[in-house]
Write an enzyme that holds these catalytic residues in place. Structure first.
Site, PDB file in Angstrom:
ATOM      1  NE  ARG A  82      -1.353  -2.802   0.735  1.00  0.00           N
ATOM      2  CZ  ARG A  82      -0.358  -2.731  -0.120  1.00  0.00           C
ATOM      3  NH1 ARG A  82       0.878  -2.655   0.288  1.00  0.00           N
ATOM      4  NH2 ARG A  82      -0.583  -2.737  -1.414  1.00  0.00           N
ATOM      5  NE  ARG A 126       5.785  -3.159  -7.300  1.00  0.00           N
ATOM      6  CZ  ARG A 126       4.634  -3.568  -6.766  1.00  0.00           C
ATOM      7  NH1 ARG A 126       4.364  -3.336  -5.508  1.00  0.00           N
ATOM      8  NH2 ARG A 126       3.751  -4.193  -7.513  1.00  0.00           N
ATOM      9  CE  LYS A 169      -3.332  -7.668  -3.108  1.00  0.00           C
ATOM     10  NZ  LYS A 169      -2.452  -6.768  -3.869  1.00  0.00           N
ATOM     11  NE  ARG A 210       4.731   0.217  -8.140  1.00  0.00           N
ATOM     12  CZ  ARG A 210       4.358  -0.061  -9.351  1.00  0.00           C
ATOM     13  NH1 ARG A 210       3.293  -0.787  -9.572  1.00  0.00           N
ATOM     14  NH2 ARG A 210       5.079   0.381 -10.375  1.00  0.00           N
ATOM     15  CG  ASP A 224       2.217 -11.647  -5.635  1.00  0.00           C
ATOM     16  OD1 ASP A 224       3.223 -10.940  -5.459  1.00  0.00           O
ATOM     17  OD2 ASP A 224       1.255 -11.285  -6.347  1.00  0.00           O
TER      18      ASP A 224
END
Ligand code: EPU
Length: 421
Positions: A400, A122, A22, A93, A308
Site C-alpha cells: 500500500r 480514526r 504517497k 481511508r 509513521d
C-alpha cells in the site's frame, strides 16, 4: 497473498532512489477534482493506495491515466456523480479527502464514513467541523457523510483536536476553502510537508493560499481553478525506513531524491542513537557503526518525530545497548508490531501508549504477520538483521505504501524474496 522470505544478517550497501510521497500524492490527486482542465502530476509512486485513489476518482468522473512510469494525468470529464462508495473508502481511508473538493466544486458530496483501522480509531469530526464552518450542511445517512452547500463562505476555523492538528482534515478544509467566497483562516493547521505540497499544487492551479507549512493558513477564495503540472515531494517515511535499514545492518546507503530538510526530527534522533546521516548532492548518505545507543522518543505532529516511523524506530531500538521508551502521541494504539517483534526475540514491555524496549544482542528469524503498513515495514527491517530466516506474511499491507520494497532492497544486498502464498 504474497509473503516475503528474508535471510537476515547481510550488510546493506549501495544506492536507493526514494519515490514520491504517497501521503502527498493522494490528496493532490483528490485536488484534481477542483480543476477545470487537465493536471499532470509527476513522481506519483506505483502503489496499491494510488490505484485505489485512481479507481475512486474514475468513479467520480475523472479520467486518470499514467503517461509514463511516474506521471499521472488527471482530467475531470463528468461531474454528475459525487458518491464515494464504502467499498472503496473501506480499502483506503485517504478516500475521505475527496469530500472537501467535491463539496466545493459540485455543491454536494456523499462519502462513506471511514471506520477505524489497525492503527486505532480514526474519527473525522474535525474535517466535518471545518466544512460546517464554511457553511456546509452535513448529515449522516446510511453510513455515508452527506455534505451540501450552494456556495461555501470563508470563515475563521480552529482545527486542533485532542491529538493536535489533522493532516487530511487540513487538506479537506483547505480544498473546500479555495473556492469559497471570501477569506478563510485555518488555525492549528497541520504543518506536514505533504500539506504544504498540496497547497503548492493548488496555488499553481490558481488558488491563493498563504502560510502553508505553518499552523495558520490564510486562503482567499477564487472563482475557478485550472489544471496544473506538479512534482510530488520525496517520501520522507520511505527515506526514514531505508535509513533504519542501513543503520540496522551496519551498512552504508546513499539515498537520492531524499529531502533531509523534511526530516530533522528523524535525523536528530538517528544521530543520538549513533547513526551517521549526511547530506550528499540531492540526497543523503547513511552509515552506522552498529553500536546503537538507546533513546526516548515521542511521536508528534510535524515537525516532531512522525508516527509513521515509530514502528521502524522500534525495530532499531530493539538492538540498542540499553533501555528506550517510545511513546505514541498520535495513535496511542499503534503498536501491532510489538507482539510480532517479540516473536523474533525482542524485549518490549507495553505501558499504555509507551513501549519500553530493552536492547537485545540479536533478533532471530521467525514467521510473522504484517498488520498494517508501517508495522509491516518494521518486520521487514527486523528480518534484514535477524539471524536465520524470517517470513513476513500478508505483505499487501506493505504494498500500500512502499513501491516494490524488495526490488529496492535486493540491489543493496538484502536477501529478500517475494513468494506467492
Ligand atoms: N483526529 C481527530 N479528529 C479528526 C481527525 C483526526 O481526533 O477529525 C485525530 C486522529 O485520531 C489522530 C490525530 O488526530 O489521533 C491525527 O490524525 P490525522 O487526521 O492527522 O491523520 P490522517 O490525516 O488520517 C495522515 C496520514 C497517516 C499518518 C497521519 C499522522 C495520509 C493519507 N495519512 O492520516 O499516514 O499516520 O496523517 O501523521 O496522509 C501511513 O502512511 O501509514 C499513515 C497512516
Amino acid at each position: 497473498m504474497d509473503r516475503f522470505i528474508i535471510k537476515g544478517g547481510r550488510r546493506l550497501k549501495g544506492h536507493v532512489d526514494i519515490s514520491g510521497a504517497k501521503n502527498a500524492a493522494l490528496p493532490i490527486m483528490a485536488g484534481a477534482l477542483l480543476a477545470g482542465g487537465p493536471s499532470l502530476v509527476l513522481r506519483v509512486p506505483r502503489l496499491a493506495d494510488i490505484n485505489h485513489m485512481s479507481q475512486l476518482l474514475s468513479e467520480l468522473g475523472v479520467d486518470v491515466s499514467r503517461t509514463d512510469s511516474d506521471a499521472l494525468r488527471l482530467e475531470v470529464k463528468d461531474e454528475s456523480s459525487s458518491h464515494a462508495r464504502y467499498d472503496l473508502v473501506r480499502k483506503m481511508r485517504a478516500s475521505v479527502c475527496v469530500l472537501g473538493p467535491m463539496l466545493a466544486k459540485r455543491g454536494e458530496a456523499r462519502v462513506a464514513m471511514p471506520g477505524g483501522c489497525a492503527i486505532g480509531s480514526r474519527p473525522i469530526d474535525l474535517h466535518l467541523r471545518g466544512l460546517r464552518a464554511l457553511g456546509a450542511q452535513i448529515e449522516l445517512e446510511g453510513g455515508d457523510v452527506v455534505a451540501k452547500a450552494k456556495k461555501l463562505t470563508g470563515a475563521s476555523i480552529f482545527l486542533g483536536g485532542p491529538f493536535g492538528s489533522t493532516v487530511l482534515g487540513t487538506a479537506n478544509v483547505m480544498m473546500a476553502a479555495v473556492l469559497a467566497k471570501g477569506t478563510t483562516v485555518i488555525e492549528s493547521a497541520a504543518c506536514e510537508p505533504e500539506v504544504a505540497d498540496l497547497a503548492a499544487y493548488l496555488n499553481s492551479m490558481g488558488a491563493k493560499i498563504r502560510g502553508a507549512g505553518t499552523p495558520r493558513l490564510t486562503i482567499e477564495g477564487v472563482s475557478e481553478l485550472r489544471g496544473a503540472q506538479h512534482e510530488v515531494i520525496p517520501d520522507r517515511i520511505e527515506a526514514g525506513t531505508f535509513m533504519v535499514a542501513a543503520a540496522l545492518t551496519n551498512g552504508e546507503v546513499k539515498l537520492s531524491h531524499c529531502c533531509l530538510d523534511h526530516m530533522l526530527a528523524v535525523t536528530d534522533k538517528l544521530h543520538e542513537i549513533g547513526v551517521i546521516v549526511e547530506q550528499a548532492d540531492g540526497g543523503a548518505v547513511v552509515a552506522s557503526a552498529r553500536h546503537l545507543e538507546p533513546t526516548d522518543v515521542s511521536t508528534q505532529p510535524y515537525p516532531g518525530f512522525p508516527t509513521d516511523l515509530q514502528a521502524q524506530l522500534t525495530t532499531l531500538l530493539c538492538l540498542a545497548d540499553g533501555n528506550s521508551a517510545i511513546t505514541e502521541k498520535i495513535f496511542p494504539d499503534r503498536f501491532m508490531h510489538v507482539a510480532e517483534l517479540m516473536r523474533m526475540g525482542a524485549d518490549i514491555r507495553k505501558e499504555g501508549p509507551t513501549a519500553i524496549v530493552t536492547g537485545v544482542k540479536r533478533l532471530v528469524g521467525a514467521p510473522v504477520m504484517a498488520s498494517d503498513l508501517r508495522a509491516s515495514a518494521s518486520l521487514v527491517l527486523a528480518g534484514l538483521v535477524a539471524r536465520g530466516e524470517t517470513a513476513v506474511h500478508r505483505v499487501y499491507h506493505i504494498d500500500r505504501g512502499y513501491e516494490q520494497i524488495e526490488k529496492k532492497l535486493q540491489p543493496l544486498g538484502a536477501g529478500i524474496e517475494r513468494l506467492a502464498e
